[in-house]
Each structure stands twice: as structure tokens, then as C-alpha cells.
Enzyme design. Structure first.
Site, PDB file in Angstrom:
ATOM      1  CG  HIS A 193      43.767  27.121  61.203  1.00  0.00           C
ATOM      2  ND1 HIS A 193      42.687  27.310  60.302  1.00  0.00           N
ATOM      3  CD2 HIS A 193      42.899  26.959  62.365  1.00  0.00           C
ATOM      4  CE1 HIS A 193      41.710  27.875  61.033  1.00  0.00           C
ATOM      5  NE2 HIS A 193      41.623  27.360  62.608  1.00  0.00           N
ATOM      6  CB  SER A 235      36.993  25.270  59.434  1.00  0.00           C
ATOM      7  OG  SER A 235      37.210  23.681  60.103  1.00  0.00           O
ATOM      8  CE  LYS A 236      39.936  26.226  65.898  1.00  0.00           C
ATOM      9  NZ  LYS A 236      40.530  27.193  67.256  1.00  0.00           N
ATOM     10  NE  ARG A 237      35.345  23.624  65.802  1.00  0.00           N
ATOM     11  CZ  ARG A 237      34.953  24.371  65.685  1.00  0.00           C
ATOM     12  NH1 ARG A 237      34.830  25.459  64.705  1.00  0.00           N
ATOM     13  NH2 ARG A 237      35.434  25.521  66.857  1.00  0.00           N
ATOM     14  NE  ARG A 238      35.804  21.058  55.269  1.00  0.00           N
ATOM     15  CZ  ARG A 238      37.082  21.795  54.342  1.00  0.00           C
ATOM     16  NH1 ARG A 238      37.227  22.626  54.046  1.00  0.00           N
ATOM     17  NH2 ARG A 238      37.442  21.145  53.271  1.00  0.00           N
TER      18      ARG A 238
END
Ligand code: GLU
Length: 486
Positions: free
Chosen positions: A17, A253-256
């Protein structure tokens, strides 16, 4: 070659990302601007969350962006990447050495015991609880008794007293009180190293000179510095990049759900534009120039010039930079970049003959610089390629059904069938003189022709379009439109 050695150490637990790409780019530029080496090291020891699909995607995307790396085992072509999972044997001797030298110790406490001791404290104390060093001072007999009882152990690093300070290449001087840190676990019960230990050993073994990474790693750095020193080495230079925010004001972030590079590729962005824009998220050219190639960036880039301020990702700016790059591509190059999209959409099949390619290049030239992304080419409807034309009913009623439109079109049909040459210039001259003769504006004469030939009220330049389609197709379409309007 200079001695600068930098690395990107992504975990294959998600796609590449923007944040990691910025880290990759600044590392790559640091290597390329000083003739150093850029290493790709995949931190895949978290077997549960790492996947081959993410690994492949990271490699594909880095290559697509042009961020090539310099060395590695021959797992895939000549240059690596290094996979931490394949370096299993590397770590144990270092950990053992730390234990032998007293810088680390075996800890036999079970998670249940730790939890019991923690929860015996008041709520506030439990919150701030650190490992109480119960096993730090076990006697030899106590340890042997635990071993005989078959108790498994982890290995903890003995955090020394005092302070750890360093000069961050971006943030400036940073200092931490060591007593805020736990005696962290450096090897698990199965002997595998934890993140901080593996990173230190790998960076040491790979002779990394500069660790450039996101500021989310800033609190790992003092711990890593302590481990470097315990192993008898001076740590590398650390550079922590400020955070990258999304337009919602939250950290990307990649988590979001941040958009991955693969998705940008599918949306039609050019790799040149992506690296160009990402370079500007924390750095600017002294010349003020914003459109810069990787080579130009490498010429001008200096790690010490990176901003300490957080940046915000602006998708509109990325579109603008992409459009600038689209314009800069030569017509044959732009055609080449559009081909995969046209193929995906079934608009082009198989290999192009040289005539087809020439023709497609004329089309691309005609579209000119109206493409902001590669996929915008699909907005041009490709009536050029289609064998027939679909008439937009609004266009028919607004233009072809108007009184006089049929007459103009019939007159133009004759002009087009008589035109000695079907070139853009010859058609323009013939159509303009016809309009003049009829006493109407050229625009007024062209509009019914445009609808007849393209089915729509808007199209690229009419004379070029006619010339591209060729006399045969143009006349057939005019005849179809005459039927419609009669
Ligand atoms: N594997 C770590 C991550 O993906 C990077 C570690 C580092 O750069 O030191 O965040």
C-alpha cells in the site's frame, strides 16, 4: 558503489500500500542517489498471517513501479528477495551468545503465571506492568530444576539501565529512558526469534547502514539499539518518516482499507506518476519542479531533506500528476500503455498487425491529451473500432430530427463521397466550403454529421475522426442516419 546499504522489510500480511511504497521509494532513492545497495527482505516469520499471494503481489508491484533491488538468494531470478523464513538457522547462535554473555536470560514463567502476578496489582499498576524479572536472577540449581521438570522457556533481553539516545536522520536527536521498556522476549518457546531480534540480526548480517522506516517503529529503535550494542556493534543510522494521513485525517494503513498499488494499476494509473507523487509526500525538489522521473528524483534526493511534518495523501493531486505523465508519453508509448486495458475490455484481440498498430496510434493521437488515466481511454467509446454505431436517442432527437438536418446531411454525403482525398485537411476544406455555400456555420453543418458518424453529440475532432474511419464506414453511417432522420 558507495557503502550505503538500505533495505525494505515488508511483512507479506497484506498488499503493497501507499505507506510501505513510500518507505520503499525513500530507501531506493537513498541507495540510488549515492550508488549504494537496496535490499528487499521479506519478514514472513508470522506464518499465520503471511501468504504467498501477498508475497507475489509485493514483488510484482515493486517491479512494476521500477523499484528494483540489488541482491538476494537465487530464489527467483538473480535477485532474491531474502525471505526471513528461509534464514531460520541464522538467529539461534546470536541469541545463544546473548544468553552466554548475560545480556539475555531464559524465562520459564508461563503466560498464566504472568497474568496472575499482573492482575494482583491495582488497575493502574496492572496497566503499566512490566515483566518483573523473576527469572533474571535464577540460580543454576533453580534453572536446572525447571529444566528437569520439562518447563519450556522463552528468552528475554536484559534491558540495561540508563538512557538510549540517537540522532534520527529525519527527526533529529531522540532520547528514551530505558526503564520504560520491558525485558522483551527475543526468542519464543520454539526458539524462533521475535521481530526485534530478527531485525537486528538481519540488519547486522546484511550490513545495513541506514534503517529508513515509518515512525510507527520509533519505539522499537531504542530496543534494537540496545541489542546491537549487546552484540558488540554500533547501530546503523535510523531515519523515521513522519506519518501519512488520509483525507479523513486518519493515518493511512493497510488495516484501514488503504488502496493498494495493484488497485491503482487496475484503476489506470502509471507507475511513473505513482512514484512521482509518493516522492512528494515528505520531500520537495529545490527547483520547485513537481513532475520528476525516478532518475531525476534519484539525482536530487537527499535523506536529510525529508520533512518532519506528516503528509496528507491527496487523490486529486495524484490524478493531476498522472495526467501530466500521460501527456509526456509519446504516442507509440501511450498506445502501448493503453493496450492492456483495451485487451481486457475485449476491444483489441491478439497481436496487432503493423497497420492496426499504426491505426490505433492515430486514434490515440486524436484523443490527444484528454486522458488523465489509462482507463479513461474507455470513455472514448471506441466507435472507431466498432463495426456499427449506436445512436444515442437524445442526440437523434436534438440534432438529427431538427428541421433542415436531413438536408444538410444529404448534402454532406455528396461532399464526402466526392472528396478526392479522405485526409483530415482535405475533409476540413471541403466541409467548410460546403457550409459556406449553404450559408450555415461550420459547427451547424458538422453537428448532424457528428451524430451520424459517432452516434453522439460530443466526439474528438470531427475531421480527424472522419479520416480515421475512412470513406466506406463514414458513408454507411451517414446513410443509416439519413434513414433515421427521414
Ligand atoms: N516488517 C516490518 C513492517 O512491515 C518492518 C520492519 C523494519 O523496517 O524494521 O512493518
Amino acid at each position: 558503489m558507495s557503502d550505503v546499504r538500505v533495505r525494505l522489510a515488508p511483512s507479506p500480511t497484506g498488499y503493497l500500500h501507499l505507506g510501505v511504497t513510500r518507505t520503499a521509494l525513500y530507501n531506493w532513492l537513498t541507495a540510488r542517489s549515492g550508488g549504494g545497495s537496496f535490499i528487499l527482505r521479506i519478514e514472513d516469520t508470522d506464518r499465520e498471517r503471511s501468504t504467498d499471494e501477498f508475497l507475489e503481489a509485493i514483488i510484482t508491484d515493486l517491479r512494476w513501479l521500477g523499484l528494483d533491488w540489488d541482491e538476494g538468494p537465487e530464489v527467483e531470478g538473480p535477485h532474491g528477495p531474502y525471505l526471513q523464513s528461509q534464514r531460520g538457522g541464522t538467529y539461534a547462535p546470536f541469541v545463544e551468545r546473548l544468553v552466554q554473555e548475560g545480556a539475555a536470560y531464559r524465562c520459564y514463567c508461563t503466560p498464566e503465571e504472568l497474568e496472575e502476578r499482573r492482575s494482583a496489582r491495582s488497575a493502574d499498576e496492572a496497566e503499566a506492568w512490566k515483566y518483573d524479572r523473576k527469572c533474571a536472577s535464577l540460580s543454576r540449581d533453580e534453572r536446572e530444576a525447571l529444566e528437569r521438570a520439562g518447563r519450556p522457556h522463552v528468552i528475554r533481553f536484559r534491558v540495561p539501565g540508563g538512557k538510549t539516545s540517537f540522532v534520527d536522520a529525519i527527526q533529529g536527536p531522540v532520547e528514551f529512558e530505558n526503564d520504560q521498556f520491558d525485558d522483551l522476549v527475543i526468542a519464543r518457546r520454539d526458539g524462533t526469534p521475535t521481530y526485534n531480534m530478527a531485525v537486528v540480526i538481519d540488519d547486522m548480517e546484511m550490513r545495513v547502514t541506514h534503517v529508513i522506516r515509518g515512525s510507527d517503529h520509533l519505539t522499537n529503535t531504542p530496543r534494537q539499539i540496545m541489542m546491537w550494542r549487546a552484540l558488540g556493534h554500533e547501530p546503523p543510522v535510523f531515519a523515521h518518516m513522519p506519518l501519512l494521513f488520509g483525507q479523513d485525517g486518519k493515518v493511512l494503513s493497510k488495516r484501514r482499507g488503504a488502496v493498494s498499488i495493484g488497485e491503482y494499476r487496475r484503476m489506470g494509473y502509471l507507475p511513473e506518476a505513482i512514484v512521482n507523487y509518493i516522492a512528494l509526500l515528505g520531500w520537495a525538489s529545490e527547483s520547485g519542479e513537481e513532475i520528476l522521473s525516478l532518475e531525476q528524483l534519484a539525482d536530487e534526493f537527499e535523506l536529510s531533506k525529508l520533512s518532519r511534518k506528516p503528509s496528507t495523501f491527496d487523490p486529486d493531486k495524484l490524478v493531476w500528476i498522472n495526467a501530466q505523465w500521460m501527456k509526456r508519453l509519446s504516442v507509440p508509448e501511450r498506445t502501448e500503455r493503453l493496450l492492456p486495458v483495451l485487451r481486457d475490455e475485449g476491444l483489441v484481440a491478439g497481436e496487432l498487425t503493423s497497420e492496426e498498430r499504426e491505426w490505433l496510434e492515430r486514434v490515440v493521437d486524436l484523443i490527444d491529451d484528454r486522458l488523465k488515466t489509462v482507463r479513461d481511454v474507455l470513455d472514448f467509446d471506441w466507435f472507431f473500432l466498432a463495426s456499427g454505431v449506436t445512436y444515442d436517442s437524445m442526440a437523434v432527437s436534438k440534432v438529427l430530427d431538427k428541421p433542415g438536418a436531413g438536408e444538410i446531411l444529404a448534402g454532406l454525403r455528396k461532399v464526402l463521397s466526392d472528396a478526392p482525398d479522405f485526409t483530415t485537411d482535405a475533409l476540413e476544406t471541403a466541409i467548410r466550403s460546403y457550409a459556406e455555400e449553404k450559408g450555415v456555420s461550420a459547427g451547424k453543418a458538422i453537428q448532424p454529421l457528428r451524430v451520424a458518424v459517432t452516434g453522439k453529440t460530443a466526439s474528438p475532432g470531427m475531421f480527424e475522426t472522419l479520416s480515421l474511419l475512412g470513406r466506406h464506414r463514414v458513408l454507411a453511417r451517414v446513410d443509416a442516419a439519413l434513414e433515421l432522420s427521414s
